[in-house]
Design an enzyme around this catalytic site. Structure first.
Site, PDB file in Angstrom:
ATOM      1  N   GLN A   1      56.217   9.770 -32.921  1.00 17.64           N
ATOM      2  CA  GLN A   1      56.098  11.193 -32.061  1.00 17.64           C
ATOM      3  C   GLN A   1      54.751  11.438 -31.357  1.00 17.64           C
ATOM      4  O   GLN A   1      53.585  11.024 -32.009  1.00 17.64           O
ATOM      5  CB  GLN A   1      56.464  12.377 -33.143  1.00 17.64           C
ATOM      6  CG  GLN A   1      56.735  13.711 -32.483  1.00 17.64           C
ATOM      7  CD  GLN A   1      56.249  14.940 -33.433  1.00 17.64           C
ATOM      8  OE1 GLN A   1      55.955  14.535 -34.998  1.00 17.64           O
ATOM      9  NE2 GLN A   1      56.503  16.103 -33.272  1.00 17.64           N
TER      10      GLN A   1
ATOM     11  N   SER B   1      51.238  16.341 -29.983  1.00 19.88           N
ATOM     12  CA  SER B   1      49.943  17.267 -30.014  1.00 19.88           C
ATOM     13  C   SER B   1      48.951  16.498 -28.706  1.00 19.88           C
ATOM     14  O   SER B   1      48.994  15.215 -28.630  1.00 19.88           O
ATOM     15  CB  SER B   1      49.281  16.925 -31.033  1.00 19.88           C
ATOM     16  OG  SER B   1      49.894  17.774 -32.308  1.00 19.88           O
TER      17      SER B   1
ATOM     18  N   GLU C   1      61.083  19.370 -38.207  1.00 22.21           N
ATOM     19  CA  GLU C   1      59.788  19.059 -38.945  1.00 22.21           C
ATOM     20  C   GLU C   1      59.609  20.178 -40.102  1.00 22.21           C
ATOM     21  O   GLU C   1      59.116  19.949 -41.226  1.00 22.21           O
ATOM     22  CB  GLU C   1      58.531  18.998 -38.203  1.00 22.21           C
ATOM     23  CG  GLU C   1      57.191  18.871 -39.026  1.00 22.21           C
ATOM     24  CD  GLU C   1      55.972  18.487 -37.957  1.00 22.21           C
ATOM     25  OE1 GLU C   1      56.220  19.000 -36.498  1.00 22.21           O
ATOM     26  OE2 GLU C   1      55.054  18.228 -38.347  1.00 22.21           O
TER      27      GLU C   1
ATOM     28  N   GLU D   1      47.074  29.598 -39.637  1.00 19.52           N
ATOM     29  CA  GLU D   1      46.932  30.625 -38.636  1.00 19.52           C
ATOM     30  C   GLU D   1      48.508  30.740 -38.204  1.00 19.52           C
ATOM     31  O   GLU D   1      48.999  31.806 -37.812  1.00 19.52           O
ATOM     32  CB  GLU D   1      45.974  30.645 -37.588  1.00 19.52           C
ATOM     33  CG  GLU D   1      44.442  30.880 -37.936  1.00 19.52           C
ATOM     34  CD  GLU D   1      43.997  29.768 -38.677  1.00 19.52           C
ATOM     35  OE1 GLU D   1      44.344  28.666 -38.677  1.00 19.52           O
ATOM     36  OE2 GLU D   1      43.138  29.971 -39.766  1.00 19.52           O
TER      37      GLU D   1
END
Lengths: 408, 382, 408, 382
Positions: free
Chosen positions: A132, A135, A250, A375
């Site tokens: 994948q 990012s 995911e 976060e």
């Protein structure tokens, strides 16, 4: 309340065991199953592929996939039972979870007939391994802020840019990548998804060295990498919808594996050995209080998994409590490892293979960052589980290229 | 009311900061971390030339004859720079000789410390955990030699002289000085290879008692550790402040969802809490520096308080630094892990936080005219 | 570094002591100075006013005020020294801090010549006591979200609405109030500030009962309360600027008083008495670790005050570290009190006058809310001290009346 | 895998919730809080009529003969309602008689519990702090009477029967049952007047040993408290969940700076953390309920774990509730303080959190085949 299988589950479990007994053996006492594969040993890749092929040929590879693509059309509970059993036996590392767990279902939903026919069975059998490429260095939490570009060149596309935190690029045949195709559109609107041949010219793979010294991930650089429009997944500029499917898969992964690594039991053993301010550290109630809190969270996560499995076992949708695993588990590991280091006093400054606290402590920050930072997980729980309102967004409607802070 | 450093002291700090910005960028700590070197020899020599290594050593012993206020400010700047040199640890040994050595020992050892030829370490622990009197088994025998094994001595890779806690033939705890050339050294695979610790095996290593040997060794050790803790608290404060400042820059620079991540309230609030923890640590450090410089009866409590506050601030700042740098913060290439490693190294070097918290409450109770220990062992309250 | 006065400071301190010696006496050992006045005893009000008049007549009432208004034009360090000394002596409660500390300076900056002449000396001498009327039930943290209205009626204004968390309305002659005069303007633009006679018809004062049973504050209701335009402070619709002056003066207050109430020393005494899981609680290192952390914060705040005083003593502006007092101190008090209750075990369920932990624990939440919640304090530190960017605001430019969630 | 309650059990829960929404709105707790009443007598009678008070009492003794799964669900609903009745405390005494009483005692006492005529309390503490064997001074004399003073007995204002830990003439710890009509009761000025505790002075009060008196009293007490802790953890869970739900509603409703305060990230993140703490508590409670229903060897650890988790979640939820309601949350008129008070009351009722954490680690070590106690006292691990 009971923890036993239903009769159907028990039957399925027996079948799984029979297969495993025939082809491998139980782990020895104290032997741990292999972790997620991050190394670069080609022989390990081959062993993993061989085991996958054997599973596929015997119907154990992709239990939840539709039969048309080589699966068995079973439910998630069967998948959990299989995983529980497989982890009890000595088997190679599994290098297929990203492909089979996340990318396969994405292709099933958004791919063309040709793409499905061409790829899915080979993916399922492990003949071709997938990775994948989402990012980027400037787009981690905010995946849609990515800047890797694709420009049309006749019937093809040319890719330019950098992806990061990739797992397995060096042994994968295929990757799924999301890139920006229209910088003038708002950030979520100008993205497109492609299948890319990882052996294409112009791809350079460089391992990322982590702070703990390990190298489980790669930077992947694309310089004029040519991709045929046939390999586009979904419509042009509609890649965000495709990516969401992947990300959802995911996050839906169910933690049948539980917490492994340095944990409360290790702390108890260490505290029985190490001196505290008075007597053994295990007699130190400040230490005991922390171990108690670690056990509370660790056991709580384990039993939360049981609640999820119960829902699956009944064919129900699991509750939202499954969302807490990463948020609770990642800082917990860091805190447990930190206590493990601290308990050793001055001696704790040296890497200690006996308890492994130092190694766990150095690896722990990665778990709070990978696959959604603490976060991001808190945002997700607040908005999707608790229904609290999203914050005002300033970046949703502006043309992507016009926004401050975007490297492009 | 004058609870601040003097203009001269601040000038010394500015000089130190300028010097270190020039000679000790973060790349220096990284270069030691990535090599097998025990420290940066060049910076150590520079520190000697600047007079830092002899800051509190009298001029008669080759030192600069400054005071402890100057010493702690130098330590703070070295902390800011993540300086890969054993400044505080070595200074603790020099300080031990200064406060508990004989005149002859001062004259013999201290010039070497001031010149940077002597590098001290604290060889205390023999196993995992807090160092307790009852766990000391290393023997200082009647023939003046040591036998035993010490582990995790801070900055042990660079040192050539150890302050060792041992037991004499009568079973009494003593502090002795041992030349490390005559010991077997095992450099640790350290969590912070920019300041590696080491273990030592002594087998007939010559060692002389610190001072005239009349005072209880454990009591002297606690005094030495209290004084060292104040100096190291400033080092931790400097490291924490630098981590905080770099994190602040990063969250102003790093954008997500179209704005700097430093504009997200959850991050702002954590930074505010961290700021408060840093200021609490700083104020406690200042008070401890005052107590150290005046060597008053409040020093033991002030030292515990400063150490606990600074350890916590430094650990928190480094943990938040990695987290708020995001994925990149977890890479080897960024400097976050230098801070994460150093913070933990410093937190352990003089004994772990739990030990200092425990001792703090002993002292707090004493200062309120109460005995809080419930201990039977007399030396512990010393 | 030293903690002694400069010669000038020492001289001033001696002067202050001489005055105090002449008119009152030192507190007995163990006797504590009175806390902020919150009761309703008219005799206590009279005693407080008499003491203030005596101070005023001898030049000790408003040290930092200009001489023209009855002050002495001294610096904040002298004020601190005076306060330190006054707290050592037996004196009545001080009911003037809101007027003299916050409202007086506001009038000096924004008031008309007539308002200053009419009010300031009487305020300073304590002849007339003042209170503040800013907070509203729907506008606490967000003061500018207030909905109390003032409408013109000839040369006067008519006030309509409710203020809350008022201190002292029942014994005050004057109040300073901020109200909305233009609901069509953005929220900060349509506000105006007035002086209001607290004995006017149409004002109703109701004490607020707090969760701990005490009543230190009032709700104040305004029904057609008439205020002359002469009593307007600042321009019409420019009240926010006036209010900011008052709020800034509130936040600049320097904590010379330090932490009082249930604290680390009380915990040590209690822990020496109470049983822990083994032996006395003071031997329990989980308890010790918490007490140690409380002492660290408590001592850290005390020494932070020293840093501030040092700057004042040098005639410098204190550093931003002074901003942490409330953020650190309020939760600290709550946590200390909670441990004090917890240490008592089953017996802790009863109010315990001996240690006072329970009373402190019931009062503690108020400190985290009054004068800026923890959350507001964190915002202020993040933005004003650390220079982090403000969040995107959605409420700044809209007409106030058009915003969702406004009661009006 | 079936780690959930059955449909029948869930139906019982729904009935309980509906009943309590009707009969026990938060105003009921407030009315007891503001009165001098020891509890809501009406709700207590209702609970008896619903069969809740006899949930685990066999039908032969006048009970409903449900199981512990039903018992904990009722407790959770009573916690949600902040019900001002001594359900869990009284049930703990009934349970003690059930598991450790003689047949005769079961027949004699349990019908009264099921009918609501008997209300039990635990008279354990004699001073501030954790109840330890060595601190028990109340005497159960050979003539069958008690002498001594107990403090802080939970729900002591409403009770008429106490389970008392005392020392017999030979110094052995025993559990005895005492009729409270014959003791001097001092109702406490409670932090939670909706469930006031009380102290008792026994001076010749008749009391009979629980059971045949052969088993060690301390060991039986620990077993009783473990079982009660599971039930009370569900009560705490219900209270915590209600506080959380009301807080969530409030932050959606309360606006500041032009938007609901629940849209501010710092508040959202705290709510997420609180949600996680609640779910951790819930999962641990479920496991403990399973262990209780099956009375397996894992019960002691599961009870400690559930109690620690639920106490923490309940305390945190109530503290955040006051804070996130803002200034109004600090007023008497709003219900926040009812939760703040109740959470603390429940946290103390069966012994404070530190005691349960300590015990948890003992059990954790035992379950790993280790002895973690370092204690000499044999009964403590029981």
């Amino acid at each position: 309340m009971d923890f036993n299988d239903s009769p159907a589950e028990a039957g399925f479990r027996a079948e799984a065991r029979a297969f495993l007994e025939r082809h491998t053996e139980l782990l020895a006492p104290g032997e741990t199953p292999p972790g997620p594969f991050i190394g670069e040993d080609p022989e390990a890749v081959r062993r993993s592929q061989a085991w996958q092929a054997l599973k596929f040929d015997n119907g154990w590879a992709c239990l939840t996939w539709p039969t048309g693509f080589g699966g068995r059309g079973l439910g998630p509970m069967e998948q959990v039972i299989w995983t529980q059993e497989e982890l009890r036996y000595r088997t190679p590392v599994n290098i297929f979870s990203i492909g089979i767990g996340m990318l396969g279902p994405t292709l099933m939903k958004h791919g063309t007939h040709g793409q499905k026919t061409r790829h899915l069975r080979k993916m399922a059998r492990g003949d071709e391994v997938w990775c994948q490429l989402f990012s980027e260095p400037g787009a981690g939490s905010d995946v849609a802020g990515l800047t890797t570009r694709a420009r049309r060149d006749g019937a093809d596309w040319l890719l330019e840019g950098q992806k990061t935190w990739n797992t397995g690029a060096h042994f994968c045949k295929w990757g799924v990548i999301i890139v920006r195709t229209d910088p003038a559109a708002p950030k979520h609107k100008g993205l497109t998804c492609f299948i890319v041949d990882m052996h294409s010219p112009g791809i350079e793979i460089r391992p990322i060295r982590q702070m703990d010294g390990g190298s489980g991930f790669n930077d992947v650089f694309f310089s004029g990498v040519r991709v045929s429009d046939e390999n586009r997944v979904g419509a042009v500029d509609d890649g965000w919808r495709v990516a969401i499917t992947t990300l959802m898969n995911e996050r839906a992964a169910i933690g049948a594996r539980g917490m492994t690594g340095f944990g409360p039991a290790d702390l108890v053993r260490l505290a029985r050995e190490a001196h505290g301010p008075r007597g053994k550290a295990i007699e130190d109630s400040a230490v005991r209080a922390r171990i108690a809190d670690f056990h509370v969270r660790s056991a709580g996560l384990r039993y939360t998994t049981y609640r999820t499995l119960t829902a699956l076992s009944r064919g129900e949708t699991p509750g939202p409590e499954n969302s807490i695993h990463k948020l609770v588990g990642a800082p917990l590991r860091q805190q447990m490892a930190a206590l493990g280091v601290e308990l050793q006093g001055q001696a704790g400054a040296a890497m200690d293979p006996g308890y492994g606290a130092q190694a766990a402590w150095l690896a722990a920050p990665g778990m709070r960052l990978a696959g959604g930072t603490d976060e991001i997980m808190r945002n997700i729980i607040a908005e999707r589980v608790l229904g609290l309102p999203a914050e005002p967004r300033t970046d949703k409607d502006l043309p992507f290229a016009a926004m401050r802070g975007n490297r492009s | 009311m004058n609870f601040d450093f003097s203009e001269e002291q601040k000038l010394l700090r500015t000089i130190a900061r300028d010097y270190l910005e020039d000679r000790a960028p973060l790349g220096l700590a990284r270069s030691v971390l990535e090599s097998q070197a025990p420290m940066s020899g060049e910076l150590w020599e520079g520190a000697a030339e600047m007079g830092w290594l002899g800051a509190v050593i009298p001029e008669s012993c080759g030192g600069a004859g400054f005071g402890h206020a100057e010493l702690v400010l130098i330590a703070e700047e070295l902390g800011r720079a993540l300086a890969p040199i054993p400044f505080v640890t070595s200074a603790a040994v020099a300080e031990a000789i200064l406060v508990a050595g004989t005149d002859e020992q001062r004259r013999r050892y201290l010039p070497g410390f001031a010149a940077g030829e002597r590098i001290g370490t604290l060889a205390l622990a023999e196993a995992r955990g807090v160092v307790r009197p009852e766990s000391v088994r290393t023997r200082h025998r009647g023939d003046g030699t040591l036998a035993g094994t010490k582990v995790g001595a801070p900055d042990g890779a660079a040192a050539n002289l150890a302050l060792v806690v041992a037991r004499d033939d009568s079973g009494r705890l003593v502090l002795v000085l041992a030349e490390l050339e005559e010991a077997v050294r095992t450099v640790d695979e350290s969590i912070d290879p920019s300041r590696p610790s080491a273990g030592f095996t002594f087998d007939g290593t010559p060692a002389e008692p610190l001072g005239n040997g009349e005072e209880d060794g454990w009591r002297v050790l606690r005094r030495v550790l209290d004084r060292a803790a104040v100096v190291q608290a400033f080092e931790q404060l400097g490291t924490a402040q630098r981590a905080f400042d770099l994190t602040r820059e990063q969250i102003l620079d790093r954008h997500a969802f179209g704005r700097p991540i430093g504009s997200f309230q959850a991050i702002k609030h954590r930074m505010s809490d961290l700021y408060a923890a840093l200021e609490i640590a700083r104020s406690n450090c200042y008070f401890a520096a005052w107590a150290l410089a005046n060597d008053g009866p409040g020093l033991a409590l002030a030292a515990c308080t400063a150490r606990v506050a600074a350890t916590e601030a430094c650990n928190e700042a480094s943990v938040e630094m990695v987290q708020l740098f995001g994925g990149a913060g977890f890479t080897w290439e960024l400097d976050c892990h230098l801070f994460y490693r150093r913070a933990q190294n410093l937190a352990l070097a003089l004994g772990p936080p739990g030990e200092w918290r425990d001792r703090l409450v002993d002292r707090l109770a004493v200062d309120h005219g109460l005995d809080a220990s419930g201990r039977t062992e007399p030396a512990a309250a010393g």
